[in-house]
Write a protein that holds these residues in place. Structure first.
Motif: not given
Lengths: 417, 530
Positions: A280-284, A277-278
């Motif tokens: 995907e949210s911050t790096r794509g 989750l982290y």
């Protein structure tokens, strides 16, 4: 194939188990199934053993013969995968073999010893055997840090970092001549230290993933979806002063547990689900998916590398603890594989997780009728997988290919029917 | 007649425009915007002979028009209430007793804060001693190692205490046994929505439209392999358009993970600009300059919450920074204290050892917000969305100013905690009457079971991913009403187990673990018409 009579017939033999791992997650799981505990000397169907007991059973001297109704949780020579030096040796050999066959997987990358697709372990040498090769590699980039690990030890014991050749020499003098292989049994591996690990909240972590193998030839591998990250309690710091501070560098819970900052409520563990989750949210999404695909890739190829040398005893299955470090470019590195991943529960969540792990392992390795049977084809139905997902089943793949080439192939779902 | 109405509309439009032009000048990004427009006017794109048309054209083509539109959108949102429609209806009844309750509550907190200071013999505020300042500055990125003894500090209050305050609210026109705690909020006359009205509001959920958070592999109507792919494609277009209202609309059907952070910033107008970076640095220097007792309470709260939480412990360090900066943020003070829900009580603290002059006096804390046990949880989920502490700070702040402050203040606002509790009760009573009666029979106030969820907006109670889907809906529909609705839905979902237990402890045990819940399908199920 005909079902065995004893399983479904009137003969209501109780399934028996024994274990020398005194952990409630194990015993509870067996008892939940109505299995009866016996001692290793009695007739058992299912033995959850420490590696030593397993080795005894398979050793020539004991002459123990297992029957068709017995399963045990290690392969006799699992150390081909789980000893640090042998893993490296097997992977190097695997790459060379593929290269010789002209397999495109073995395509070379930039620089000597580099592979484009099979470069998933840090550059590693076995000491004392490969000392000269190490020195040669060391001289190419003298500024990098190396990590020394004793081959046979676990839980972070005996590990230290080296950033100068002189430090290695000093160590070799002090450790009563380990460079004479006749004088010492203990060998070390020395690996390039991943000095750009991915940090979250400024802290270093590694991944602990569980991989279940029910057969090496054909390879049948499952990945447990509830893996977790293990965090260091102290901020990551590459400065020389901190080189000897193992709380900065080693993520092993057995090491971190002794740190002042260790928290017993979460034990420094974050679920892989939340990591994803982290990221995907911050790096794509694309880079995150690539990372996880690469993790699967490195697990599968480490297994393929050892498959030819494994004693593929049909009584055996094994659950390995894979330790993986992700670097700042989101590339995963296989650090090591453990044959007996810790079943100690440090937190409540940990307990639930490990309970599920054991439960799911049993339902995959035992046929649907609940009685261990080595003659079973080891193709569990999807509902038996629990939190495991199928990584690879070479038998199924071969079947599909056969069906496909003979034109009988209809849909991929047909194999479940 | 019609002409008359047209005339009066014109007048009110004129008035709004005048207010807008005046107030826009005090908005944070005004200076920036103004400079940009000046640059544009000076460029060759704008022709002197056709000034108006060429300027408008140029504004459009370089995106400034969108910036202005978004600024107006945020201005309109910052004016008055979340849903101004029902404002008239609440004014029919006298709710001043709620305001009084809030004033009393604020005084109580302040009193408790003062007595903490007296007991521990620490000042409310002082200039931070040099050694301490240096240590703090050095450890700014790793405040978990900032070692101070906090064993004597306790949170000023916990959700439970606040609930007691709410239960003790007396409607003076409502006859009741004195000294008896209220069993429910039914006597407070705030109008809340019925389920039918909620279905009308959450129409996308009620209509059974495909939403993210149900099943990302769900097939899609368009030329995409699945719903997730479609949402990503549209979401990227929305971000490119840079229109805040469109982004808000988009959130109603759930944000893809990779776009959520940017979408939220766009809707809330919290995208970080140069002046925001500078302001954030100022806040940091204020933390270093002054030592206020709130700092200890903040650090204690992060330690008690995030540090022990297996979903958030990795973000401990960034949370210290965020919450400390927040306490110094005087831009928080005005919107919170002038809101009609606030009691408007502010403490002024004189710096220790200084004469009580104006320049030695500060509003305490500068943000006007006194933290309680669990306050940090309003910020924790943002850690999953932003790597940059500054980006995280501004979106957290915007979220707080729009929604969260209403969850720890007593007010008659239709989005305030009292109205939300009332909404919860009405929904439960209407749609789960058996459960309601069961609670009555076992003497447990239903609100008591769910209050901690509501007061924290479920933060810390749901896994992060599920929580973010829930907060997508808060932003998308610009309403907190989804929170009590979810609370009712969860009770309803676990009804069978709840009906079998008869004491507070067992009820809590049934509801302790929400980790397996899927928020969006649950809500959709509740809102779908039968």
């Amino acid at each position: 194939m005909a079902r065995r009579v004893s399983a479904s017939g009137t003969d209501k033999t109780k399934v028996t188990f024994c274990t020398d791992v005194d952990k409630s997650v194990i015993v509870h799981n067996f008892e939940k199934r109505g299995w009866v505990q016996v001692s290793p000397e009695d007739d058992w169907n299912f033995y959850w053993a420490v590696t030593q007991s397993c080795r005894n059973i398979f050793s020539v001297e004991t002459g123990y013969r297992m029957d068709d109704k017995q399963l045990i949780n290690h392969f006799p020579n699992h150390y081909e995968l789980t000893r640090k030096d042998l893993l490296v040796k097997n992977i190097k050999r695997y790459r060379k073999e593929l290269e010789r066959e002209g397999n495109p997987l073995a395509e070379r990358g930039d620089g000597p010893g580099k592979y484009l697709y099979l470069d998933f372990i840090p550059v590693t040498f076995v000491l004392p055997a490969d000392y000269n090769m190490f020195v040669e590699e060391y001289r190419k980039s003298p500024q990098s840090t190396w990590i020394m690990k004793p081959c046979g030890k676990s839980q972070g014991a005996g590990i230290f970092l080296i950033n100068k050749l002189s430090k290695l020499k000093k160590w070799s003098r002090e450790a009563k001549n380990p460079f004479n292989p006749n004088l010492t049994k203990e060998s070390y591996v020395i690996s390039r230290y991943i000095d750009n690990p991915l940090l979250i909240g400024g802290k270093k972590f590694d991944l602990r993933l569980y991989v279940l193998i029910t057969s090496f030839r054909p390879l049948k591998a499952y990945l447990f979806k509830l893996g977790f990250c293990r965090f260091c309690t102290v901020k990551y710091d590459t400065s020389i002063q901190e080189l000897d501070n193992m709380y900065v560098h080693l993520t092993n819970v057995s090491v971190q547990k002794h740190g002042e900052e260790y928290n017993s409520k979460h034990g420094g563990k974050l679920s892989v689900h939340n990591l994803r989750l982290y990221l995907e949210s911050t790096r794509g999404k694309a880079v995150t998916e690539k990372l996880f695909a690469n993790i699967t890739w490195c697990i599968i190829h480490s297994l393929k590398a050892v498959a030819p040398v494994m004693a593929n005893d049909r009584h055996c299955f094994e659950c390995y603890g894979y330790d993986i470090i992700i670097d700042n470019d989101l590339k995963p590195w296989l650090i090591e594989v453990n044959a007996s991943p810790s079943l100690t529960s440090t937190t409540v969540n940990d307990r639930i997780l490990k309970y599920k792990l054991i439960d799911n392992i049993i339902s995959i390795v035992v046929p649907p009728d609940g009685v261990p049977d080595v003659k079973w084809n080891k193709c569990p139905p999807p509902e038996a997988l629990g939190n495991f997902e199928l990584l690879l089943d070479e038998e199924l793949v071969a079947q599909e290919e056969k069906e496909y080439s003979s034109g009988k192939y209809r849909s991929s779902s047909s194999k479940w029917k | 007649m019609a002409e008359n109405m047209g005339e009066s509309r014109k007048v009110s439009l004129q008035k709004s425009a005048e207010r807008l032009t005046e107030e826009i000048q005090s908005m944070a990004n005004y200076k920036n915007l103004y400079t940009e427009i000046q640059k544009l006017v000076a460029s060759t794109a704008v022709k002197r002979e056709d000034f108006k048309n060429t300027l408008l054209e140029a504004l459009k083509s370089n995106g400034l028009e969108t910036e202005i539109r978004n600024t107006v959108f945020h201005w309109v949102r910052s004016q008055g209430s979340l849903s101004a429609v029902s404002e008239a209806s609440t004014e029919e009844v006298d709710l001043t007793y709620l305001k009084k309750a809030q004033i009393q509550w604020e005084r109580r907190i302040q009193k408790s804060l003062n007595s903490t200071c007296n007991e521990l013999n620490v000042p409310l505020a002082r200039i931070r001693p040099n050694a301490d300042r240096e240590e703090l500055a050095e450890k700014w990125n790793e405040l978990s190692t900032y070692d101070i003894d906090l064993s004597q500090y306790r949170p000023l209050y916990a959700p439970k205490d606040f609930l007691d305050v709410l239960f003790s609210i007396r409607n003076p026109s409502f006859k009741k046994q004195p000294n008896e705690l209220n069993w429910e909020f039914g006597h407070i006359q705030i109008r809340v929505k019925t389920l039918t009205q909620l279905r009308h509001l959450y129409v996308e959920l009620a209509k059974g439209m495909s939403l993210l958070g149900v099943n990302p592999d769900m097939s899609s109507s368009e030329n995409f392999t699945n719903l997730e792919e479609e949402r990503i494609y549209i979401g990227e277009k929305v971000l490119k358009s840079n229109h805040a209202p469109i982004a808000q609309e988009f959130l109603k059907r759930g944000a893809p993970r990779a776009l959520r952070g940017r979408l939220w910033s766009l809707v809330l107008g919290s995208t970080v600009k140069q002046n925001d970076l500078e302001y954030y640095e100022e806040l940091k220097s204020m933390v270093l300059q002054y030592d206020i007792v709130i700092d200890k309470l903040i650090i204690k709260d992060v330690q008690l919450t995030a540090r022990n939480d297996d979903q958030y412990f990795v973000f401990e360090d960034v949370l210290y920074k965020t919450m400390l900066c927040f306490s110094r943020d005087s831009e928080v003070l005005a919107p919170v204290t002038t809101d009609r829900s606030a009691g408007g009580q502010v403490i002024h603290a004189v710096l220790q050892g200084k004469p009580a002059t104006l320049e030695n006096t500060l509003v305490f804390p500068p943000s006007g917000v006194i933290p309680f046990h669990g306050f940090t949880m309003y910020a924790t989920p943002f850690c999953y969305l932003y790597d940059d502490p500054c980006a995280m700070y501004y979106t957290f702040r915007a979220f707080y100013l729009r929604y969260w402050f209403r969850l720890h203040t007593v007010s008659s606002h239709e989005q305030g905690i009292v109205a939300l509790c009332l909404l919860f009760e009405r929904l439960l009573q209407c749609h789960e009457p058996l459960l309601w009666i069961h609670c009555r029979n076992i003497h447990i106030q239903p609100v008591k079971i769910v209050f901690k969820w509501i007061m924290r907006g479920f933060s810390g109670h749901l896994p992060p991913e599920q929580l973010l889907y829930l907060w997508d809906l808060i932003l998308g529909y610009d309403s907190l009403e989804i929170i009590p609705l979810l609370a009712v839905t969860i009770l309803s979902f676990r009804k069978e187990n709840l009906m079998q237990v008869n004491n507070q402890q067992s009820v809590e045990a049934v509801l302790a673990d929400l980790s397996s819940l899927k928020v969006v399908p649950l809500l959709q199920l509740a809102l779908l018409r039968e």
